[in-house]
Design an enzyme around this catalytic site. Structure first.
Site, PDB file in Angstrom:
ATOM      1  N   CYS A 131     -30.578 -89.065  78.468  1.00 50.80           N
ATOM      2  CA  CYS A 131     -29.476 -89.416  77.558  1.00 50.80           C
ATOM      3  C   CYS A 131     -29.741 -89.122  76.091  1.00 50.80           C
ATOM      4  O   CYS A 131     -28.870 -89.357  75.258  1.00 50.80           O
ATOM      5  CB  CYS A 131     -29.141 -90.896  77.722  1.00 50.80           C
ATOM      6  SG  CYS A 131     -30.406 -91.975  77.010  1.00 50.80           S
ATOM      7  N   CYS A 145     -47.638 -95.074  79.662  1.00 48.12           N
ATOM      8  CA  CYS A 145     -47.950 -93.894  80.466  1.00 48.12           C
ATOM      9  C   CYS A 145     -46.623 -93.301  80.941  1.00 48.12           C
ATOM     10  O   CYS A 145     -45.968 -93.867  81.807  1.00 48.12           O
ATOM     11  CB  CYS A 145     -48.828 -94.341  81.634  1.00 48.12           C
ATOM     12  SG  CYS A 145     -49.360 -92.992  82.668  1.00 48.12           S
ATOM     13  N   CYS A 179     -29.742 -95.464  79.200  1.00 50.02           N
ATOM     14  CA  CYS A 179     -29.226 -94.954  80.483  1.00 50.02           C
ATOM     15  C   CYS A 179     -29.907 -95.604  81.682  1.00 50.02           C
ATOM     16  O   CYS A 179     -29.532 -95.336  82.828  1.00 50.02           O
ATOM     17  CB  CYS A 179     -29.363 -93.435  80.550  1.00 50.02           C
ATOM     18  SG  CYS A 179     -31.051 -92.854  80.763  1.00 50.02           S
ATOM     19  N   CYS A 187     -35.244 -89.364  75.480  1.00 50.51           N
ATOM     20  CA  CYS A 187     -35.015 -89.474  76.918  1.00 50.51           C
ATOM     21  C   CYS A 187     -34.364 -88.190  77.427  1.00 50.51           C
ATOM     22  O   CYS A 187     -33.368 -87.726  76.851  1.00 50.51           O
ATOM     23  CB  CYS A 187     -34.099 -90.675  77.190  1.00 50.51           C
ATOM     24  SG  CYS A 187     -33.665 -90.876  78.924  1.00 50.51           S
ATOM     25  N   CYS A 211     -35.370 -96.591  80.089  1.00 50.33           N
ATOM     26  CA  CYS A 211     -34.577 -96.321  78.893  1.00 50.33           C
ATOM     27  C   CYS A 211     -33.505 -97.391  78.705  1.00 50.33           C
ATOM     28  O   CYS A 211     -32.772 -97.722  79.634  1.00 50.33           O
ATOM     29  CB  CYS A 211     -33.942 -94.938  79.043  1.00 50.33           C
ATOM     30  SG  CYS A 211     -32.743 -94.551  77.773  1.00 50.33           S
TER      31      CYS A 211
END
Ligand SMILES: [Zn+2]
Length: 187
Positions: A104, A172, A152, A101, A149
Protein backbone atom coordinates in the site's frame (compact mmCIF):
# COMPACT_ATOMS: atom_id res chain seq x y z
CA UNK A 1 49.15 -32.84 12.37
CA UNK A 2 50.33 -33.63 15.88
CA UNK A 3 48.04 -33.78 18.89
CA UNK A 4 48.82 -30.29 20.03
CA UNK A 5 48.04 -28.81 16.62
CA UNK A 6 44.72 -30.68 16.50
CA UNK A 7 43.70 -29.35 19.91
CA UNK A 8 44.69 -25.85 18.90
CA UNK A 9 42.74 -26.10 15.63
CA UNK A 10 39.62 -27.39 17.39
CA UNK A 11 39.83 -24.64 19.99
CA UNK A 12 40.02 -22.03 17.25
CA UNK A 13 36.79 -23.10 15.49
CA UNK A 14 34.13 -21.66 17.81
CA UNK A 15 36.04 -18.42 18.02
CA UNK A 16 36.26 -18.27 14.21
CA UNK A 17 32.49 -18.79 14.00
CA UNK A 18 31.82 -16.02 16.50
CA UNK A 19 34.18 -13.67 14.69
CA UNK A 20 32.47 -14.46 11.35
CA UNK A 21 29.02 -13.69 12.74
CA UNK A 22 30.24 -10.51 14.41
CA UNK A 23 31.83 -9.41 11.14
CA UNK A 24 28.52 -9.94 9.34
CA UNK A 25 26.72 -7.73 11.85
CA UNK A 26 26.94 -4.00 12.10
CA UNK A 27 24.69 -2.06 14.38
CA UNK A 28 23.68 1.58 14.37
CA UNK A 29 26.29 4.25 14.98
CA UNK A 30 27.05 4.87 18.65
CA UNK A 31 24.99 7.59 20.27
CA UNK A 32 22.16 7.33 17.74
CA UNK A 33 19.05 9.16 18.97
CA UNK A 34 16.05 6.92 18.24
CA UNK A 35 13.43 9.54 19.13
CA UNK A 36 15.05 11.93 16.72
CA UNK A 37 15.14 9.26 13.98
CA UNK A 38 11.45 8.54 14.48
CA UNK A 39 10.53 12.22 14.47
CA UNK A 40 12.56 13.15 11.40
CA UNK A 41 11.68 10.21 9.15
CA UNK A 42 10.16 12.50 6.50
CA UNK A 43 13.58 14.03 5.83
CA UNK A 44 14.50 10.70 4.18
CA UNK A 45 11.80 11.06 1.51
CA UNK A 46 12.58 12.55 -1.88
CA UNK A 47 11.50 16.18 -2.19
CA UNK A 48 7.77 16.57 -2.84
CA UNK A 49 7.04 12.85 -2.33
CA UNK A 50 3.37 12.09 -1.75
CA UNK A 51 2.99 9.14 0.64
CA UNK A 52 -0.18 7.68 2.20
CA UNK A 53 -0.81 7.61 5.95
CA UNK A 54 -2.22 4.90 8.20
CA UNK A 55 -5.46 6.83 8.71
CA UNK A 56 -6.33 6.12 5.07
CA UNK A 57 -7.00 2.37 5.44
CA UNK A 58 -6.78 0.19 2.38
CA UNK A 59 -9.01 -2.86 2.40
CA UNK A 60 -9.11 -5.16 -0.62
CA UNK A 61 -10.42 -8.69 -1.03
CA UNK A 62 -7.97 -11.58 -1.26
CA UNK A 63 -8.61 -11.80 -5.03
CA UNK A 64 -7.97 -8.11 -5.51
CA UNK A 65 -4.68 -8.46 -3.62
CA UNK A 66 -3.74 -11.49 -5.70
CA UNK A 67 -4.20 -9.46 -8.89
CA UNK A 68 -2.30 -6.48 -7.54
CA UNK A 69 0.76 -8.17 -6.03
CA UNK A 70 3.56 -10.30 -7.43
CA UNK A 71 3.09 -13.93 -6.28
CA UNK A 72 6.01 -13.80 -3.80
CA UNK A 73 4.72 -10.56 -2.27
CA UNK A 74 1.18 -11.98 -2.06
CA UNK A 75 2.53 -15.07 -0.31
CA UNK A 76 4.22 -12.97 2.40
CA UNK A 77 1.83 -10.04 2.78
CA UNK A 78 -1.50 -11.83 2.54
CA UNK A 79 -0.62 -15.45 3.52
CA UNK A 80 1.96 -14.72 6.24
CA UNK A 81 4.68 -16.50 4.29
CA UNK A 82 8.43 -16.08 4.85
CA UNK A 83 10.90 -15.53 2.04
CA UNK A 84 14.08 -17.60 1.89
CA UNK A 85 16.93 -15.94 3.84
CA UNK A 86 19.48 -14.10 1.73
CA UNK A 87 17.22 -13.73 -1.32
CA UNK A 88 16.27 -10.06 -1.02
CA UNK A 89 18.32 -7.45 -2.89
CA UNK A 90 17.26 -5.05 -0.10
CA UNK A 91 19.71 -6.83 2.22
CA UNK A 92 22.40 -4.86 0.40
CA UNK A 93 20.46 -1.58 0.08
CA UNK A 94 22.55 1.13 1.74
CA UNK A 95 21.32 4.34 0.10
CA UNK A 96 19.46 7.05 2.00
CA UNK A 97 15.72 6.70 1.69
CA UNK A 98 12.50 5.18 2.98
CA UNK A 99 11.23 1.59 2.97
CA UNK A 100 7.50 1.53 2.21
CA UNK A 101 4.93 -1.28 2.26
CA UNK A 102 4.91 -3.16 -1.06
CA UNK A 103 1.15 -3.55 -0.66
CA UNK A 104 0.00 0.00 0.00
CA UNK A 105 2.99 2.39 -0.02
CA UNK A 106 2.83 3.29 3.69
CA UNK A 107 6.29 4.45 4.93
CA UNK A 108 7.60 1.90 7.46
CA UNK A 109 11.34 2.40 8.05
CA UNK A 110 14.08 4.84 7.03
CA UNK A 111 17.55 3.83 5.89
CA UNK A 112 18.88 5.20 9.21
CA UNK A 113 16.85 2.54 11.08
CA UNK A 114 18.41 -0.36 9.13
CA UNK A 115 21.34 -2.42 10.32
CA UNK A 116 23.14 -5.56 9.18
CA UNK A 117 21.91 -8.40 11.40
CA UNK A 118 23.69 -11.18 9.51
CA UNK A 119 20.40 -13.15 9.30
CA UNK A 120 19.78 -12.73 5.57
CA UNK A 121 16.63 -10.60 6.04
CA UNK A 122 16.48 -6.81 5.98
CA UNK A 123 16.64 -5.82 9.66
CA UNK A 124 15.82 -2.63 11.52
CA UNK A 125 16.31 -1.56 15.15
CA UNK A 126 13.19 0.62 15.19
CA UNK A 127 10.29 1.63 12.93
CA UNK A 128 8.40 4.77 11.91
CA UNK A 129 5.85 5.49 14.69
CA UNK A 130 2.38 4.12 13.96
CA UNK A 131 3.52 2.13 10.90
CA UNK A 132 2.75 -1.30 12.35
CA UNK A 133 0.34 -3.22 14.49
CA UNK A 134 1.45 -6.37 16.27
CA UNK A 135 0.00 -9.71 17.26
CA UNK A 136 1.22 -12.86 19.01
CA UNK A 137 2.07 -15.72 16.70
CA UNK A 138 2.39 -19.32 17.93
CA UNK A 139 3.40 -20.93 14.63
CA UNK A 140 6.80 -22.06 15.93
CA UNK A 141 5.34 -23.10 19.32
CA UNK A 142 7.29 -20.39 21.15
CA UNK A 143 5.34 -17.15 20.94
CA UNK A 144 6.75 -14.55 18.58
CA UNK A 145 5.56 -11.02 17.94
CA UNK A 146 4.20 -10.78 14.42
CA UNK A 147 3.83 -7.31 12.91
CA UNK A 148 1.74 -6.04 10.04
CA UNK A 149 1.17 -2.81 8.14
CA UNK A 150 -1.17 -0.42 9.96
CA UNK A 151 -2.73 0.67 6.66
CA UNK A 152 -3.38 -2.52 4.64
CA UNK A 153 -2.87 -5.21 7.29
CA UNK A 154 -0.16 -6.89 5.18
CA UNK A 155 2.17 -9.21 7.14
CA UNK A 156 5.79 -8.02 7.18
CA UNK A 157 7.76 -10.05 9.71
CA UNK A 158 8.51 -10.57 13.40
CA UNK A 159 10.12 -8.41 16.03
CA UNK A 160 12.67 -9.95 18.41
CA UNK A 161 14.50 -8.59 21.43
CA UNK A 162 18.02 -9.55 20.33
CA UNK A 163 18.71 -6.40 18.30
CA UNK A 164 21.45 -3.83 18.78
CA UNK A 165 21.48 -1.00 21.31
CA UNK A 166 19.96 1.47 21.96
CA UNK A 167 16.58 -0.27 21.37
CA UNK A 168 17.59 -3.95 21.59
CA UNK A 169 14.94 -4.62 18.93
CA UNK A 170 15.33 -6.60 15.71
CA UNK A 171 12.53 -5.99 13.25
CA UNK A 172 13.11 -8.91 10.89
CA UNK A 173 11.32 -7.96 7.67
CA UNK A 174 10.65 -9.89 4.48
CA UNK A 175 12.34 -7.92 1.69
CA UNK A 176 9.60 -8.83 -0.78
CA UNK A 177 7.05 -7.00 1.41
CA UNK A 178 9.05 -3.76 1.10
CA UNK A 179 9.73 -1.24 -1.62
CA UNK A 180 12.66 1.12 -1.33
CA UNK A 181 12.22 4.79 -2.23
CA UNK A 182 15.68 6.45 -2.48
CA UNK A 183 15.88 10.02 -1.29
CA UNK A 184 17.81 10.95 -4.39
CA UNK A 185 17.98 9.07 -7.68
CA UNK A 186 21.51 10.29 -8.31
CA UNK A 187 23.29 7.37 -6.63
ZN1 LIG B 1 0.56 -1.81 3.72
Amino acid sequence: MNRRTIIRTLAAIPLAAIVARAAAQSGPAKGVNVEELQKNWKSFLPEGADVPSSDQPMALTKDEWRKRLAPEAFQVLRQEGTERAGTSPLNREKREGVFVCAGCGLPLFTSAMKYESGTGWPSFFTAIPGAFKTSRDFKLILPRTEYHCARCGGHHGHVFDDGPQPTGQRWCNNGVALKFVPKSDKT
